[in-house]
Design a protein around this motif. Structure first.
Motif, short mmCIF file in Angstrom:
data_model
loop_
_atom_site.label_atom_id
_atom_site.label_comp_id
_atom_site.label_asym_id
_atom_site.label_seq_id
_atom_site.Cartn_x
_atom_site.Cartn_y
_atom_site.Cartn_z
N ASP A 1 -11.59 0.31 0.61
CA ASP A 1 -10.72 1.47 0.74
C ASP A 1 -9.64 1.48 -0.34
OD1 ASP A 1 -9.85 3.85 2.34
OD2 ASP A 1 -8.03 2.63 2.56
N LEU A 2 -9.06 0.31 -0.62
CA LEU A 2 -8.05 0.22 -1.67
C LEU A 2 -8.66 0.52 -3.04
CD1 LEU A 2 -6.04 -2.93 -0.52
CD2 LEU A 2 -5.27 -0.55 -0.50
N ARG A 3 -9.86 0.04 -3.29
CA ARG A 3 -10.52 0.32 -4.57
C ARG A 3 -10.78 1.81 -4.74
NH1 ARG A 3 -15.34 -4.19 -4.72
NH2 ARG A 3 -14.06 -6.07 -5.09
N THR B 1 -11.10 -3.07 3.99
CA THR B 1 -9.79 -2.75 3.41
C THR B 1 -9.85 -2.80 1.89
OG1 THR B 1 -8.62 -3.59 5.35
CG2 THR B 1 -7.36 -3.42 3.31
N GLU C 1 -6.42 3.29 -4.33
CA GLU C 1 -5.15 2.78 -4.84
C GLU C 1 -5.28 1.72 -5.93
OE1 GLU C 1 -1.97 2.05 -2.07
OE2 GLU C 1 -3.19 2.77 -0.40
N LEU C 2 -6.44 1.14 -6.09
CA LEU C 2 -6.62 0.01 -6.99
C LEU C 2 -7.85 0.25 -7.85
CD1 LEU C 2 -6.23 -3.03 -7.88
CD2 LEU C 2 -7.56 -3.64 -5.84
N THR D 1 0.82 -1.19 0.00
CA THR D 1 0.00 0.00 0.00
C THR D 1 0.87 1.26 0.00
OG1 THR D 1 -0.14 0.26 2.40
CG2 THR D 1 -1.72 -1.26 1.34
N LEU E 1 -4.55 -9.22 -0.98
CA LEU E 1 -5.81 -8.87 -1.62
C LEU E 1 -6.81 -10.02 -1.62
CD1 LEU E 1 -4.41 -6.95 -4.74
CD2 LEU E 1 -5.35 -5.95 -2.65
#
Length: 256
Positions: A92-94, A89, A97-98, A74, A82
């Protein structure tokens, strides 16, 4: 850019039960492993049913994998699997960051194209006026004229919808971008526009995994190519080092 991997995939497994076929079991992914560095583009090729889209969907957690690990570094420097981390989580990543860009646009009805793209920015805290301005600029670079940007995507052609999809992915490039045949409906001019934006994102540090059936795109974009056949990695190397299968040439011919 750091040489340390941003993504480490090891022994990724996925099985699917086909209930309409008497619970027949198929395994689209069988022990897939690779590393991906910051700013690196990994091209994924393979015949239909080889597991290409299943790979991206497992990394995005649209599919739940049945085994293996996919450790993502991250922005804070923490490592997150993942495949097994909690849903909060993943969400939040989507958001930050993703990003996964499918082959087909899925947009809410009666929302103008510019706002479909801007919604990604506003979800990240960008003010609406700035979000719309940045979205309009990105759409224009993808040959969606300003007078069309206030129209609803459902009224657009398949190629225009695909460019809106690409605009959402690249208006604010994430740290890890998953691309599932993002140029399949585009002509050579518009593929070139997409290529330009992808090269800029890669140079800025975005790590990308993309499914392509276009040798020219692979040659320009990919640092490495992974060939999937029957759910397994049959080849891995630079575009010049691997022996691209005949079906790649046949797919490119469709764009001629």
């Amino acid at each position: 850019m750091s040489a340390e991997p941003i993504l480490k995939v090891a022994d990724l497994e996925k099985e699917i039960v086909l209930h309409i076929l008497d619970d027949k079991q198929v395994a689209p992914l069988r022990g897939v492993s690779f590393d991906l560095a910051e700013g690196e583009f990994l091209g994924i090729v393979g015949p239909s049913g080889a597991g290409k889209s299943s790979l991206l969907k497992c990394l995005h957690r649209t599919y739940v994998a049945d085994g293996g690990r996919a450790e993502f570094r991250t922005e804070d420097g923490d490592w997150v699997d993942l495949l097994s981390t909690d849903e909060r989580t993943v969400l939040d990543l989507r958001r930050n960051e993703l990003y996964y860009a499918s082959q087909f646009l899925k947009a809410p009805p009666r929302v103008p194209a510019v706002d479909v793209v801007a919604s990604l920015l506003t979800a990240r805290g960008v003010e609406i006026d700035e979000a719309r301005a940045r979205s309009s600029e990105t759409l224009a670079r993808l040959n969606i004229d300003e007078e069309l940007q206030s129209s609803y995507p459902a009224l657009f052609s398949g190629g225009e919808q695909q460019r809106i999809n690409v605009a959402r992915a690249l208006v604010d490039p994430p740290r890890l971008l998953l691309l599932d045949e993002p140029t399949s409906a585009l002509d050579s001019e518009n593929r070139a526009r997409v290529l330009e934006l992808l090269l800029e994102a890669r140079k800025a540090g975005t790590a990308m995994i993309g499914i392509f059936h276009d040798i020219d795109m692979l040659q320009h974009l990919a640092d490495h190519v992974l060939v999937l056949e029957d759910g397994r990695v049959s080849q891995y190397g630079t575009p010049d080092d691997i022996d691209l299968p005949d079906y790649i040439d046949a797919a490119v011919a469709e764009f001629a």
